[in-house]
Write an enzyme that holds these catalytic residues in place. Structure first.
Site, short mmCIF file in Angstrom:
data_model
loop_
_atom_site.label_atom_id
_atom_site.label_comp_id
_atom_site.label_asym_id
_atom_site.label_seq_id
_atom_site.Cartn_x
_atom_site.Cartn_y
_atom_site.Cartn_z
CD GLU A 85 34.98 45.32 43.89
OE1 GLU A 85 34.67 44.99 42.72
OE2 GLU A 85 35.26 46.34 44.55
CB CYS B 251 32.49 48.22 43.51
SG CYS B 251 33.84 49.20 43.59
CE LYS C 50 32.11 46.27 39.89
NZ LYS C 50 33.71 46.50 40.39
#
Length: 280
Positions: free
Chosen positions: A45, A156, A115
């Site tokens: 990331e 994440c 995301k």
């Protein structure tokens, strides 16, 4: 390797303040990973930028016209690999996203994951961080196909949402990939735990690929990139050193686990649907 087996590379690199150096280092690691027989290479990331809300705007690029995208496209083609490009800050009009690009062996971008679940937490005495101060959330899930298997992608904080992983499994994914920079509070507690949970729940391989941050950075990444198999066993795990971690995926293990513990066949959708309708 046989058609049921392939190698993935988890690139755990130290991210500094110079974008050009970060990208060059990533490209060098991709070449090394190919030389070791990798079919899929995964970056961490926020690999071209320090992780922090004050950095996202100045490091952001348009996708796929930006310099980082062009470099990843060329690297995927030159090395004949599937490249999961961790994530970078993406600029689209007046919005910013935390975005993972996926490139096939020909260097074509076959998918892009923004995301979905932004990292907004407040742990007294631990960490307070709000991606939503600068970033917008994505609005779609991301699956892409290879000649080996289908792969689902999250970034994440997405790993905390089990529904997302379940949908990927139901779509036929056998490998889930989460580039992620967990911090020094939640990393030791939850990073591996969540990967093992998603792997066992859905009987898939799960790869979590983390950056490392320079000393003195505003945000410290836990690192510990990890590959977990469908039994919940840790195949490989990094620590705090910059490295490429290699893991061999054996899709027959996915089939074996699903046959021996057939949870998908025993799911009580009739009961669950009743609960959803408020009849219980």
């Amino acid at each position: 390797m046989s058609s049921n087996k392939f190698r993935i590379a988890l690139v755990q690199l130290v991210v500094g303040g110079t974008k050009e150096n970060n990208v060059k280092k990533a490209i060098d690691f991709i070449k090394q990973a190919k030389e070791k027989g990798s079919d899929v290479v995964i970056l961490p990331e926020c690999f071209n930028s320090p992780y922090g809300t004050k950095y996202f705007s100045s490091y952001a690029e348009e996708i796929p016209s930006g310099e980082t995208s062009k470099a990843l496209s060329q690297a995927a083609k030159e090395n004949n690999v599937y490249l999961i490009g961790g994530s970078i800050p993406e600029r689209d009009g007046n919005k910013l996203y935390n975005t993972c690009t996926i490139w096939n062996r020909s260097g074509q971008m076959v998918a892009k994951h923004r995301k979905v679940h932004l990292f907004d937490i407040d742990i007294p005495g631990g960490i307070t961080f709000k991606e939503s101060e600068t970033l917008s959330p994505g609005n779609q899930l991301t699956v892409f196909e290879t000649e080996m298997c289908k792969i689902g992608v999250g970034i994440c904080y997405d790993i905390r949402f089990e529904e997302m992983a379940r949908i990927y499994r139901n779509m036929g994914c056998q490998l889930l990939v989460y580039p992620g920079a967990f911090n020094m509070t939640t990393g030791p507690l939850h990073w591996q735990l969540l990967q093992r949970a998603r792997a066992v729940d859905n009987q898939v391989y799960v790869a979590g690929v983390a950056p490392l941050t320079e000393k003195g950075s505003d945000y410290t990444s836990w690192g510990h990139s990890t590959l977990v198999d469908p039994w919940g066993k840790v195949v490989v795990e990094g620590e705090f050193s910059e490295a490429i971690l290699y893991g061999d995926i054996d899709l027959s293990t996915v089939k074996e686990v699903r046959q021996q513990i057939p949870v998908s066949l025993q799911r009580r959708t009739d009961l669950y649907d009743t609960v959803k309708k408020g009849e219980i």
